[in-house]
Write an enzyme that holds these catalytic residues in place. Structure first.
Site, PDB file in Angstrom:
ATOM      1  CE  LYS A  33      -1.828   1.647   3.992  1.00 60.90           C
ATOM      2  NZ  LYS A  33      -1.512   3.078   4.182  1.00 60.90           N
ATOM      3  CG  ASN A  34       2.417   2.747   3.555  1.00 60.45           C
ATOM      4  OD1 ASN A  34       1.241   3.020   3.342  1.00 60.45           O
ATOM      5  ND2 ASN A  34       2.920   2.645   4.773  1.00 60.45           N
ATOM      6  CG  ASP A  40       2.940   1.394   9.521  1.00 63.54           C
ATOM      7  OD1 ASP A  40       2.502   2.214  10.345  1.00 63.54           O
ATOM      8  OD2 ASP A  40       3.081   1.669   8.312  1.00 63.54           O
ATOM      9  CB  ILE A  54       7.093   6.860  14.638  1.00 56.61           C
ATOM     10  CG1 ILE A  54       8.299   5.927  14.486  1.00 56.61           C
ATOM     11  CG2 ILE A  54       6.824   7.627  13.342  1.00 56.61           C
ATOM     12  CD1 ILE A  54       9.521   6.528  13.879  1.00 56.61           C
ATOM     13  CB  CYS A  72      -5.119  11.309  11.555  1.00 53.39           C
ATOM     14  SG  CYS A  72      -3.545  10.625  12.000  1.00 53.39           S
ATOM     15  NE  ARG A  97      -7.010   4.112   5.522  1.00 52.26           N
ATOM     16  CZ  ARG A  97      -6.091   4.527   6.403  1.00 52.26           C
ATOM     17  NH1 ARG A  97      -6.360   4.549   7.673  1.00 52.26           N
ATOM     18  NH2 ARG A  97      -4.907   4.921   5.999  1.00 52.26           N
ATOM     19  NE  ARG A 117       0.410  10.178  10.349  1.00 45.30           N
ATOM     20  CZ  ARG A 117      -0.010   9.089   9.718  1.00 45.30           C
ATOM     21  NH1 ARG A 117      -1.144   8.532  10.056  1.00 45.30           N
ATOM     22  NH2 ARG A 117       0.702   8.555   8.753  1.00 45.30           N
ATOM     23  N   PRO A 118       1.889  16.590  11.381  1.00 45.87           N
ATOM     24  CG  PRO A 118       3.637  17.866  12.236  1.00 45.87           C
ATOM     25  CD  PRO A 118       2.820  16.635  12.506  1.00 45.87           C
ATOM     26  CG  ASP A 135       6.483  20.728   9.970  1.00 46.56           C
ATOM     27  OD1 ASP A 135       5.973  19.588   9.982  1.00 46.56           O
ATOM     28  OD2 ASP A 135       7.482  21.023  10.648  1.00 46.56           O
ATOM     29  CG  LEU A 136       9.578  18.335   8.307  1.00 47.60           C
ATOM     30  CD1 LEU A 136      10.091  17.000   8.830  1.00 47.60           C
ATOM     31  CD2 LEU A 136      10.611  19.426   8.545  1.00 47.60           C
TER      32      LEU A 136
HETATM   33  C1  UD1 Z   1       4.219   6.907   6.534  1.00 45.61           C
HETATM   34  C2  UD1 Z   1       3.385   5.682   6.281  1.00 45.61           C
HETATM   35  C3  UD1 Z   1       2.802   5.159   7.580  1.00 45.61           C
HETATM   36  C4  UD1 Z   1       3.904   4.933   8.593  1.00 45.61           C
HETATM   37  C5  UD1 Z   1       4.780   6.167   8.728  1.00 45.61           C
HETATM   38  C6  UD1 Z   1       5.999   5.945   9.604  1.00 45.61           C
HETATM   39  C7  UD1 Z   1       2.571   6.058   4.036  1.00 45.61           C
HETATM   40  C8  UD1 Z   1       1.417   6.365   3.146  1.00 45.61           C
HETATM   41  N1  UD1 Z   1       2.328   6.047   5.347  1.00 45.61           N
HETATM   42  O1  UD1 Z   1       3.372   7.913   7.055  1.00 45.61           O
HETATM   43  O2  UD1 Z   1       2.132   3.932   7.311  1.00 45.61           O
HETATM   44  O3  UD1 Z   1       3.330   4.646   9.851  1.00 45.61           O
HETATM   45  O4  UD1 Z   1       5.255   6.594   7.442  1.00 45.61           O
HETATM   46  O5  UD1 Z   1       6.755   4.888   9.130  1.00 45.61           O
HETATM   47  O6  UD1 Z   1       3.665   5.772   3.574  1.00 45.61           O
HETATM   48  N2  UD1 Z   1       6.402  14.773  10.724  1.00 45.61           N
HETATM   49  C9  UD1 Z   1       6.551  16.117  10.976  1.00 45.61           C
HETATM   50  N3  UD1 Z   1       6.466  16.990   9.921  1.00 45.61           N
HETATM   51  C10 UD1 Z   1       6.258  16.561   8.641  1.00 45.61           C
HETATM   52  C11 UD1 Z   1       6.111  15.192   8.393  1.00 45.61           C
HETATM   53  C12 UD1 Z   1       6.193  14.306   9.457  1.00 45.61           C
HETATM   54  O7  UD1 Z   1       6.733  16.532  12.119  1.00 45.61           O
HETATM   55  O8  UD1 Z   1       6.191  17.410   7.733  1.00 45.61           O
HETATM   56  C13 UD1 Z   1       6.476  13.796  11.840  1.00 45.61           C
HETATM   57  C14 UD1 Z   1       5.179  13.026  12.059  1.00 45.61           C
HETATM   58  O9  UD1 Z   1       4.268  13.727  12.859  1.00 45.61           O
HETATM   59  C15 UD1 Z   1       5.685  11.749  12.716  1.00 45.61           C
HETATM   60  C16 UD1 Z   1       7.042  11.534  12.045  1.00 45.61           C
HETATM   61  O10 UD1 Z   1       7.408  12.797  11.490  1.00 45.61           O
HETATM   62  O11 UD1 Z   1       5.877  11.969  14.092  1.00 45.61           O
HETATM   63  C17 UD1 Z   1       7.060  10.484  10.957  1.00 45.61           C
HETATM   64  O12 UD1 Z   1       5.976  10.709  10.088  1.00 45.61           O
HETATM   65  P1  UD1 Z   1       6.029  10.346   8.539  1.00 45.61           P
HETATM   66  O13 UD1 Z   1       7.196   9.475   8.249  1.00 45.61           O
HETATM   67  O14 UD1 Z   1       5.888  11.602   7.757  1.00 45.61           O
HETATM   68  O15 UD1 Z   1       4.717   9.490   8.367  1.00 45.61           O
HETATM   69  P2  UD1 Z   1       3.848   9.423   7.069  1.00 45.61           P
HETATM   70  O16 UD1 Z   1       4.740   9.670   5.895  1.00 45.61           O
HETATM   71  O17 UD1 Z   1       2.632  10.255   7.225  1.00 45.61           O
END
Ligand code: UD1
Length: 421
Positions: A22-23, A309, A331, A116, A401, A121-122, A124-125
């Site tokens: 899926k991912n 996960d 995480i 969520c 999902r 889960r922001p 911002d990056l």
């Molecule tokens: C993806 C996976 C999800 C998995 C997660 C961590 C997909 C579709 N989903 O989610 O199944 O659980 O990786 O392996 O691939 N963060 C920030 N700012 C940002 C982005 C992230 O602070 O701009 C933080 C998040 O809040 C979290 C951490 O970084 O604490 C990791 O999140 P991230 O790797 O981005 O998760 P997803 O990509 O949403």
């Protein structure tokens, strides 16, 4: 609302085929927006999140042809550059259209995901990385409004960008954007997940020049155009890991086909520590156990460490193992939603901050429980498989999902599972 009814106690035995990930499928479907000629994908899993992504691409004007697990995307006539709140709120991964839209069309309007179930889960990056490439971004009315119209030739500019947290979809979004940028982009502290590697491989087949995917520095030399290609989606390591835990907990022997142990090192090690026997060849994994497992401590972290996960599934394993285990989630905040439901089945778990202390009990007892998010739901299925009597899992749309043909696959392995409407 649909429910899953599981009669616990059956040992799982036999063979099961693992689906495409899926991912990996979600970002790669979004990468279809970058190509001027059709992108042909195979091993695309039949999941709700995949259907939502296809629907989103369709609203933008991408022509999508689906034949079994093959999806052909034709993005030659994209007319809308928007992902609405209604789309993004049902699936956060919709944010993955931001980078491709901006890179190819110079404009994107994507709703902010909002909260969520597993934390804030922001994104911002994602935004800061695109700004580092010169994009003008404004957040208005809950939407990310992004443009490159002020840039030379309306193209994003290659940049060096350090992500101060490891983010999977952030890395993917920026990699897709940089593929069509003017100049070279270097992404530092990039996510090393296999799904990032699969996306990079697909993009390279489309004509991108990406190196370093799978390490924490990814270099992307921007090109002017990307075209279609054929790509087979990598196998789903989380689905595989879930069936591996199921085999170990129920005390059976299961061979997973289309599964790669090299993507699951941390999970394999923990299963062996718990007392299961795990063997593999290049394209399959076999797990065998007598069902008597030892508690194993877990600490989630970015790949190649133990995946968040798989945290809930190992909570289920520990709940019936011998001994006491500490499960630490680093995480996501608030990713222990399954604990309350597992307690209803008789699990002995207490939470202190981001750590759960799991004391193994001799038996779980079937009860009615509620699925809260995708992987939390998986832990309830695993618990139900070993619980005495009947477990009824409500709100199983979460499972749909992420787990393709779940009841069929479990039934094929000998579980007593049915869906009720
Ligand atoms: C993806 C996976 C999800 C998995 C997660 C961590 C997909 C579709 N989903 O989610 O199944 O659980 O990786 O392996 O691939 N963060 C920030 N700012 C940002 C982005 C992230 O602070 O701009 C933080 C998040 O809040 C979290 C951490 O970084 O604490 C990791 O999140 P991230 O790797 O981005 O998760 P997803 O990509 O949403």
């Amino acid at each position: 609302m649909e429910k899953l009814i599981i009669e616990g106690g059956a040992k799982l035995n036999g063979e099961v085929r693992i689906s495409g990930a899926k991912n990996a499928a979600l970002p790669i479907l979004c990468a279809g927006l970058l190509a001027e000629t059709p992108l042909v994908l195979t091993s695309v899993p039949a999941l709700k999140d995949v259907a939502s992504t296809i629907k989103l691409l369709d609203t933008m004007g991408v022509k999508v042809l689906q034949e079994a697990d093959k999806v052909t995307l034709d993005a030659s006539e994209v007319g809308s550059f928007e992902a609405t709140y209604d789309m993004v709120k049902t699936m956060r991964a919709s944010i993955l259209v931001l980078g491709p839209l901006l890179a190819r069309f110079g404009s994107a309007r994507v709703s902010l995901p909002g909260g969520c179930a597993i934390g804030s889960r922001p994104v911002d990056l994602h935004i800061k990385g695109l700004q580092a490439m010169g994009a003008a971004i404004h957040i208005t009315h809950g939407y990310i409004q992004a443009s490159t119209l002020h840039l030379p030739n309306r193209r994003l500019q290659g940049a060096r960008y350090y992500m101060d947290m490891v983010t999977v979809t952030g890395t993917e979004n920026l990699m897709m954007a940089a593929a069509l940028a003017d100049g070279t982009t270097i992404l530092e502290n990039a996510a090393k997940e296999p799904e990032v590697v699969d996306l990079a491989e697909c993009l390279n087949k489309m004509g991108a020049k990406i190196s370093g995917a799978g390490t924490d520095v990814i270099t992307i030399e921007g090109v002017e155009k990307l075209s279609g290609a054929n790509h087979n989606i990598v196998c789903d390591r989380i689905e595989a890991g879930t069936y591996m835990v199921a085999a170990a907990m129920t005390g059976g022997k299961v061979k997973l086909l289309n599964a790669r142990a090299d993507l699951l090192d941390a999970v394999v090690e923990k299963l062996r520590d718990a007392g299961a026997t795990v063997t593999h060849d290049d394209n399959s994994i076999t797990v065998e156990s007598n069902g008597k497992l030892k508690a194993v401590n877990i600490r989630t972290a970015p790949h190649p460490a133990f995946p968040t996960d798989m945290q809930a599934q190992f909570m289920a394993l520990n709940s019936v193992a011998e001994g006491v285990a500490k499960v630490t989630e680093t995480i996501f905040e608030n990713r222990f939603m399954h604990v309350q439901e597992m307690q209803r089945l008789g699990a002995d778990i207490s939470i202190d901050g981001n750590t759960a202390l799991v004391k193994g009990v001799e038996f779980l007892d079937g009860a009615t429980v509620m699925a809260t998010d995708l992987r939390a739901s998986a832990s309830l299925v695993l618990s139900g498989l070993v619980a005495r009597g009947e477990t009824v899992i409500e709100r199983i749309y979460h499972l749909d999902r992420g787990y393709e043909y779940l009841e069929e696959k479990l039934t094929q392995l000998g579980a007593k599972v049915r869906r009720s409407h």
